[in-house]
Design an enzyme around this catalytic site. Structure first.
Site, mmCIF file in Angstrom:
data_model
loop_
_atom_site.group_PDB
_atom_site.id
_atom_site.type_symbol
_atom_site.label_atom_id
_atom_site.label_comp_id
_atom_site.label_asym_id
_atom_site.label_seq_id
_atom_site.Cartn_x
_atom_site.Cartn_y
_atom_site.Cartn_z
ATOM 1 N N GLY A 107 24.746 13.044 5.043
ATOM 2 C CA GLY A 107 23.634 12.919 5.979
ATOM 3 C C GLY A 107 23.057 11.521 5.938
ATOM 4 O O GLY A 107 23.490 10.650 5.179
ATOM 5 N N GLY A 109 21.067 9.220 4.576
ATOM 6 C CA GLY A 109 20.337 9.095 3.324
ATOM 7 C C GLY A 109 19.337 7.971 3.296
ATOM 8 O O GLY A 109 18.412 7.983 2.473
ATOM 9 N N ASP A 142 17.092 6.014 -3.400
ATOM 10 C CA ASP A 142 15.743 5.636 -2.963
ATOM 11 C C ASP A 142 15.613 5.493 -1.454
ATOM 12 O O ASP A 142 14.512 5.296 -0.943
ATOM 13 C CB ASP A 142 15.310 4.345 -3.655
ATOM 14 C CG ASP A 142 16.255 3.170 -3.405
ATOM 15 O OD1 ASP A 142 17.000 3.195 -2.411
ATOM 16 O OD2 ASP A 142 16.249 2.229 -4.229
ATOM 17 N N GLY A 143 16.724 5.593 -0.718
ATOM 18 C CA GLY A 143 16.653 5.506 0.735
ATOM 19 C C GLY A 143 16.371 4.113 1.260
ATOM 20 O O GLY A 143 16.100 3.947 2.448
ATOM 21 N N ASP A 269 32.776 10.232 7.957
ATOM 22 C CA ASP A 269 31.364 10.165 8.322
ATOM 23 C C ASP A 269 30.975 8.778 8.808
ATOM 24 O O ASP A 269 29.828 8.582 9.249
ATOM 25 C CB ASP A 269 30.479 10.580 7.138
ATOM 26 C CG ASP A 269 30.820 9.836 5.864
ATOM 27 O OD1 ASP A 269 31.911 10.085 5.322
ATOM 28 O OD2 ASP A 269 30.007 8.998 5.408
ATOM 29 N N ASN A 270 31.891 7.821 8.754
ATOM 30 C CA ASN A 270 31.638 6.482 9.276
ATOM 31 C C ASN A 270 32.396 6.231 10.581
ATOM 32 O O ASN A 270 32.603 5.076 10.963
ATOM 33 C CB ASN A 270 32.039 5.422 8.251
ATOM 34 C CG ASN A 270 31.136 5.423 7.034
ATOM 35 O OD1 ASN A 270 29.999 5.885 7.094
ATOM 36 N ND2 ASN A 270 31.639 4.922 5.921
#
Length: 511
Positions: A107, A109, A142-143, A269-270
């Site tokens: 997802g 992130g 930590d995003g 996912d890319n």
């Protein structure tokens, strides 16, 4: 009950800040009224957010007028302090095959879509903040993004756009004083990323893996309505849509190969359903030509080496088609029947890639006609380049200056041995066969073979300067890369051999 979209607001106004329409994927709700394909997440505040760079060309295309107030507002939005533009972002959930291994839930992130705006052509564009803080899909991270990786994506997306290669775009970089721990302590930065859609193969893999077939159909139906309105949400329509995805992906990777671009992390996912280059991490423009070149130092087995990119793209398309098998046949069809209907869709990748790639290589050689033996001519040149450690971009640029009846601008690139002279003789013979004109061919080749590409040492120089508070090298490099086919003698140093310090440069998944 399948996910259903809620109504969307009317077309957006211009300027900034402004209230944005929600991204389409965020409008889908489940039976309980919650977001069906992700989660609303707040933008985590930054310490002293400030705009470090604005892509004024893209801003104008999106109806965002440049000026001090706009720049302050863009910084405030990315820094989590501008409720006039948005209060939350939307992070979507997806799965993916990472280095060939299926991960059932990934997802966004560290990325959140804050809304949709409309460009001057009337096309909706999603605006995403990359590095805006943790989401439910951050997996204990930590995003955040750091300035180093943000500048790299900013440069690459704009460089590929200028080369005519489909890609997400970069609107702005916002820096801050917020510390972020990586190998060392760095400063957080946020990238404004722009694309018509951020839907990936992984979105459909996630829904298939979790058995949400009705939701998968709803999302695919949305994709048809948005990007292929000529198709109906029927098995035939979905197969045509998947064929379109396969063809777009094949063309995209052929374009990568033609400029020596290595993505580095070709996970499913890319991969974009629109055939866009997305998620720039450990990418690189190959300098010395080697088919087995690996740009990502985290790719220990060379899964995503340059020569393997077409096969990996086809493999990824197979994963996308497999995820969508429930769509390709009428209810009641068994799995074997679905596979039989889907197989020709995947099989078309090879011919689509070959046709695109050979057309690109012919253009790079300045050939106007398609003739038998052209593929051998190209492959023999690449073998010669590999044997002589030739620089990819410089060799093709120099080839444009070759004269049919004399002169050899390639001795410094291909060498002067029998293999090199033999290839040049065959090339000249091929040019004579189609009555090629030297000057016209040179002009065509210069419009196809870039004079400037984004070399790793150039990116690192711009990053180091930006980290020290000097945006001038970034400004200059971007200006040069926006005109990659022009001679630009004032930028000759940006095509110089790399400095000694560049020998130790490497990029990995942490880049």
């Amino acid at each position: 009950m399948p996910a259903t979209p809620i109504s969307e607001p009317d077309a957006m106004t211009t300027g900034w800040p402004r209230r944005l329409a929600p991204p389409a994927i965020a409008t889908f709700r489940d039976a309980e009224g919650a977001p069906a394909f992700g989660a609303q997440v707040p933008i985590k505040p930054l310490d002293a957010p400030r705009l470090l760079h604005l892509n004024t060309e893209l801003a104008a295309d999106l109806g965002i007028e440049d000026g001090p107030e706009t720049r302050d507002a863009l910084a405030a939005t990315a820094g989590g302090g501008d409720a006039a533009a948005c209060t939350d972002g939307f992070a979507s959930v997806y799965a993916g095959h990472q280095f060939g291994i299926f991960v059932p839930q990934l997802g966004d992130g560290r990325a959140t879509i804050i809304g949709t705006l409309r460009d001057h052509r009337g096309q909706d564009q999603e605006l995403q903040l990359k590095g805006a803080g943790p989401t439910p899909y951050s997996r204990f991270a930590d995003g955040r993004a750091v300035l180093r990786s943000t500048v790299r994506e900013y440069l690459a997306s704009e460089a590929l756009h200028a080369l005519g290669i489909p890609t997400t775009r970069a609107l702005a970089i916002v820096g801050s004083d917020t510390p972020v721990q990586r190998e060392t302590v760095e400063r957080a930065a946020v990238l404004y990323r722009v694309a018509p859609s951020h839907l990936r193969f992984g979105h459909f893999e996630y829904l298939a893996a979790t058995g949400r077939t009705e939701d998968l159909r709803a999302l695919a139906t949305h994709a048809l309505a948005r990007f292929r309105p000529d198709l109906e949400p029927t098995p035939e329509g979905f197969r045509a849509w998947l064929s379109d995805i396969v063809a777009r992906t094949a063309r995209l990777v052929a374009q990568w190969q033609g400029v020596g671009f290595c993505h580095g992390v070709m996970n499913t996912d890319n991969f974009s359903i629109l055939g866009l280059t997305i998620d720039y991490g450990p990418y690189g423009f190959m300098e010395r030509f080697h088919r087995a070149h690996i740009c990502n130092h985290s790719d220990h087995e060379g899964r995503y080496a340059y020569a393997r990119q077409p096969a990996i793209a086809q493999w990824n398309c197979a994963r996308m088609i497999s995820a969508c098998l429930s769509l390709v046949a009428d209810d009641g069809a068994d799995n074997d029947e679905r596979i039989a209907l889907a197989q020709p869709v995947l099989d078309a990748f090879a011919s689509a890639y070959s046709a695109s790639a050979l057309a690109i290589w012919r253009d790079k050689l300045g050939l106007r006609e398609a003739r038998d033996g052209d593929d051998a001519l190209v492959n023999d040149l690449l073998e010669r380049m590999e044997a002589s450690d030739a620089d990819f971009a410089r060799t093709f640029r120099a080839l444009a200056d070759l004269r049919i009846d004399g002169g050899d601008p390639l001795a410094d690139h291909l060498g002067e041995d029998e293999a090199a002279t033999g290839w040049l003789s065959r090339y000249r013979e091929r040019l004579r066969a189609e009555h090629s004109d030297d000057d016209a061919r040179r002009d065509r080749m210069r419009r196809t073979n870039p004079r400037f590409v984004l070399r790793n040492w150039l990116a690192q120089h711009a990053i180091s300067a930006a980290e020290s508070g000097d945006p001038a090298p970034l400004d200059r490099l971007l200006d040069c890369l926006r005109r990659p086919f022009d001679e630009q003698p004032e930028c000759a140093d940006l095509d110089a051999p790399p400095p000694d310090w560049a020998a130790g440069l490497s990029v990995s998944c942490s880049s």
